[in-house]
Design an enzyme around this catalytic site. Sequence first.
Site, short mmCIF file in Angstrom:
data_model
loop_
_atom_site.label_atom_id
_atom_site.label_comp_id
_atom_site.label_asym_id
_atom_site.label_seq_id
_atom_site.Cartn_x
_atom_site.Cartn_y
_atom_site.Cartn_z
N ARG A 146 31.89 -25.17 63.03
CA ARG A 146 32.86 -24.54 62.14
C ARG A 146 34.10 -24.10 62.90
O ARG A 146 35.16 -23.89 62.30
CB ARG A 146 32.20 -23.37 61.42
CG ARG A 146 31.07 -23.79 60.48
CD ARG A 146 30.28 -22.61 59.93
NE ARG A 146 29.21 -23.05 59.06
CZ ARG A 146 27.98 -23.34 59.50
NH1 ARG A 146 27.70 -23.23 60.79
NH2 ARG A 146 27.05 -23.74 58.65
N ASN B 192 35.87 -21.03 56.71
CA ASN B 192 35.29 -21.00 58.06
C ASN B 192 36.36 -21.18 59.14
O ASN B 192 37.40 -21.77 58.89
CB ASN B 192 34.24 -22.11 58.18
CG ASN B 192 32.91 -21.70 57.60
OD1 ASN B 192 32.41 -20.62 57.91
ND2 ASN B 192 32.33 -22.55 56.76
N PRO B 193 36.09 -20.65 60.35
CA PRO B 193 34.90 -19.88 60.74
C PRO B 193 34.96 -18.47 60.14
O PRO B 193 35.86 -17.70 60.46
CB PRO B 193 34.98 -19.84 62.27
CG PRO B 193 36.44 -20.02 62.57
CD PRO B 193 37.00 -20.88 61.48
N HIS C 12 27.73 -16.83 61.62
CA HIS C 12 27.43 -17.94 60.71
C HIS C 12 27.67 -19.22 61.50
O HIS C 12 28.75 -19.81 61.47
CB HIS C 12 28.35 -17.88 59.49
CG HIS C 12 28.17 -19.02 58.54
ND1 HIS C 12 26.93 -19.45 58.09
CD2 HIS C 12 29.09 -19.84 57.95
CE1 HIS C 12 27.10 -20.47 57.27
NE2 HIS C 12 28.40 -20.73 57.17
#
Length: 305
Positions: free
Chosen positions: A87, A119-120, A174
């Site tokens: 990402r 994203n990120p 994430h």
Amino acid sequence: MKISIIGTGNVGSTIAYTAVLKGLCNHLVLAGRNVTKAQGDALDLQHTLSFCERPMIIESSAIEEVRGSDILVITASAKGKGKMTSRMELGAGNVKLFKKMIPALIQNNPAAVIVIISNPVDVLTYLTTQIAGLPSSRIMGIGTLVDSARFRVLLSHEEKIHPDDLRTYILGEHGPNQFPVFSNAFAGSERIADNSVHRKIFEEVTEAGFDVYNLKGYTNYAIATATCEVLKAIVFDDHRTMPLSIYFREWQGIEDNCFSIPVVVGRTGVIRHLHPKLNQVEKTALEKTAKLMKQNINKLVYNEK
């Protein structure tokens, strides 16, 4: 309740459709750099209202013209280049985009709670918090909520228990440095063991988003449903617990950082941070994700080498 979705690509459009089906507001705005696409989505969604539970104003807008929103959902993103493996590949483009876009959105929507999907997500949530000058409780990223949901689904296949009855969180970045909290994972008050089978399932979750992305070129259904769970908690002041990316001054000994931690969400945004007791394996994983997130933030936001 006015919800504005900034970005009308596959993710933004699916969030809009899900929000309409769930009746999450009475005024929905779709805004994007491609205003024609936003107009088309708004018109298409208007045609669904006869089959929905509540009436709703649905309109389109240019991003700079969005005003008076109660909630801003930001999905706008630079385009990825072919097959994506991280990402962070979107980082430089999206940091540039957000630095241009966020000031006007804040000026025109000063009372909004902001939910970031792009994203990120951890880096962009941090950046937005620094630019906005708003309480960090009003700015949150979707973070590992969808990862945690995927984890529950895959665990449910193994355990033969409905995923909603599994209490399991994935925290941290994430991305590849997220980690499962097995020390606080339960099903019906029975602990979900930290074993090789469950660890393998977690590893599958870490790659699941890329599996979908590389198969069809984008992800949309799971992330849209997860986003609408956050919106529902805000709209109805549900005080739901979920792992979301948020800037914090200190959490579990980690200072000045931004990634997913367990929080309580209600009408004003994040109401409180939760502090589960972590075991040593999880503390080590937390320190790793914190260090690497800080490096990514410094590199992408502040252009440090």
